[in-house]
Design a protein around this motif. Structure first.
Motif, PDB file in Angstrom:
ATOM      1  N   LYS A 114       0.802  -1.230   0.000  1.00 17.78           N
ATOM      2  CA  LYS A 114       0.000   0.000   0.000  1.00 17.78           C
ATOM      3  C   LYS A 114       0.834   1.278   0.000  1.00 17.78           C
ATOM      4  CE  LYS A 114      -4.010   1.245   2.491  1.00 17.78           C
ATOM      5  NZ  LYS A 114      -4.471   1.207   3.875  1.00 17.78           N
ATOM      6  N   ALA A 115       1.631   1.450   1.031  1.00 18.66           N
ATOM      7  CA  ALA A 115       2.295   2.743   1.220  1.00 18.66           C
ATOM      8  C   ALA A 115       3.725   2.776   0.688  1.00 18.66           C
ATOM      9  CB  ALA A 115       2.290   3.104   2.705  1.00 18.66           C
ATOM     10  N   ALA A 116       4.287   1.607   0.372  1.00 17.08           N
ATOM     11  CA  ALA A 116       5.708   1.564  -0.001  1.00 17.08           C
ATOM     12  C   ALA A 116       6.051   2.439  -1.217  1.00 17.08           C
ATOM     13  CB  ALA A 116       6.152   0.118  -0.221  1.00 17.08           C
ATOM     14  N   PRO A 117       5.222   2.452  -2.283  1.00 17.56           N
ATOM     15  CA  PRO A 117       5.611   3.282  -3.433  1.00 17.56           C
ATOM     16  C   PRO A 117       5.787   4.764  -3.068  1.00 17.56           C
ATOM     17  CG  PRO A 117       3.908   1.720  -4.068  1.00 17.56           C
ATOM     18  CD  PRO A 117       4.040   1.626  -2.568  1.00 17.56           C
ATOM     19  N   LYS A 118       4.960   5.244  -2.165  1.00 18.20           N
ATOM     20  CA  LYS A 118       5.087   6.642  -1.716  1.00 18.20           C
ATOM     21  C   LYS A 118       6.395   6.855  -0.948  1.00 18.20           C
ATOM     22  CE  LYS A 118       1.071   9.462  -0.744  1.00 18.20           C
ATOM     23  NZ  LYS A 118      -0.069   9.576   0.158  1.00 18.20           N
ATOM     24  N   GLN A 119       6.761   5.881  -0.128  1.00 14.97           N
ATOM     25  CA  GLN A 119       8.019   5.976   0.628  1.00 14.97           C
ATOM     26  C   GLN A 119       9.206   6.014  -0.330  1.00 14.97           C
ATOM     27  OE1 GLN A 119       7.106   2.337   3.052  1.00 14.97           O
ATOM     28  NE2 GLN A 119       8.081   3.560   4.644  1.00 14.97           N
ATOM     29  N   ILE A 120       9.124   5.163  -1.368  1.00 12.93           N
ATOM     30  CA  ILE A 120      10.213   5.064  -2.337  1.00 12.93           C
ATOM     31  C   ILE A 120      10.381   6.388  -3.081  1.00 12.93           C
ATOM     32  CG2 ILE A 120      10.816   3.977  -4.552  1.00 12.93           C
ATOM     33  CD1 ILE A 120       9.717   1.325  -3.311  1.00 12.93           C
ATOM     34  N   LYS A 121       9.273   6.997  -3.410  1.00 13.32           N
ATOM     35  CA  LYS A 121       9.295   8.262  -4.162  1.00 13.32           C
ATOM     36  C   LYS A 121      10.099   9.343  -3.469  1.00 13.32           C
ATOM     37  CE  LYS A 121       6.763   9.713  -7.814  1.00 13.32           C
ATOM     38  NZ  LYS A 121       5.635   9.364  -8.611  1.00 13.32           N
TER      39      LYS A 121
END
Ligand SMILES: Cc1cc2nc3c(=O)[nH]c(=O)nc-3n(C[C@H](O)[C@H](O)[C@H](O)COP(=O)(O)O)c2cc1C
Length: 147
Positions: A114-121
């Motif tokens: 869920k939230a990992a792509p935002k963290q990666i960004k």
């Protein structure tokens, strides 16, 4: 071209990914936290899951953050509470990813993060993210790598 896979694994999914990438010519750098998760799943979720939900960074055993000379870097993390694992939060804070070709392979029980792509960004604006569902249990998931 030299290629590097930096990853963490608690129960072997990440190791399955590393074995596959090794056959594709990647050098492998496995990260180990000073204190790994407890054995029982309930306590794993209570400790690791909770800390991951706070974006916490785990203290690592010796970690070589030098990625000079690698043109491609792949980072592998299990998904904990929809987020990156705490050892990989530390890795991201230590690496200089500027100008690198960086992509991520995430492994999760559900095959979703869920939230990992935002963290990666926050660290890499344009990173390819591949999410695998329990690749140790379902080796066919490994075929998604490089797609
Ligand atoms: C603390 C903790 C939290 C987890 N949270 C999630 C989650 O939110 N979503 C999910 O799909 N899987 C979740 N899982 C399952 C792992 O992401 C999955 O089993 C993964 O393949 C483990 O990778 P590894 O074997 O390399 O450690 C969680 C596992 C742990 C230990």
């Amino acid at each position: 071209m030299s290629k590097l896979f930096i990853y963490y694994s608690n129960t072997g999914s990440g190791d399955a990914v590393a074995s596959k990438l090794a056959t594709l010519g990647y050098e492998i750098r496995k990260v180990t936290p000073k204190k790994d998760l407890p054995k029982a799943f309930f306590f794993k979720v209570m400790s690791g899951g909770f800390l991951a939900s706070l974006n916490a960074k785990a203290k690592l055993n010796e970690f070589d953050a030098n990625i000079e000379g690698y043109e491609e870097v792949v980072i592998g993390s299990p998904i904990w509470n929809g987020r990156l694992s705490t050892p990989i939060n530390t890795v991201l804070s230590l690496l200089d990813l500027n100008g690198k070709n960086v992509s991520f392979i995430l492994y999760a029980g559900s095959g979703a993060a869920k939230a990992a792509p935002k963290q990666i960004k926050k660290f890499v604006s344009e990173a390819k993210i591949t999410i695998l569902k329990e690749p140790k249990k379902y080796p066919e998931e490994l075929e998604k790598i490089g797609e």
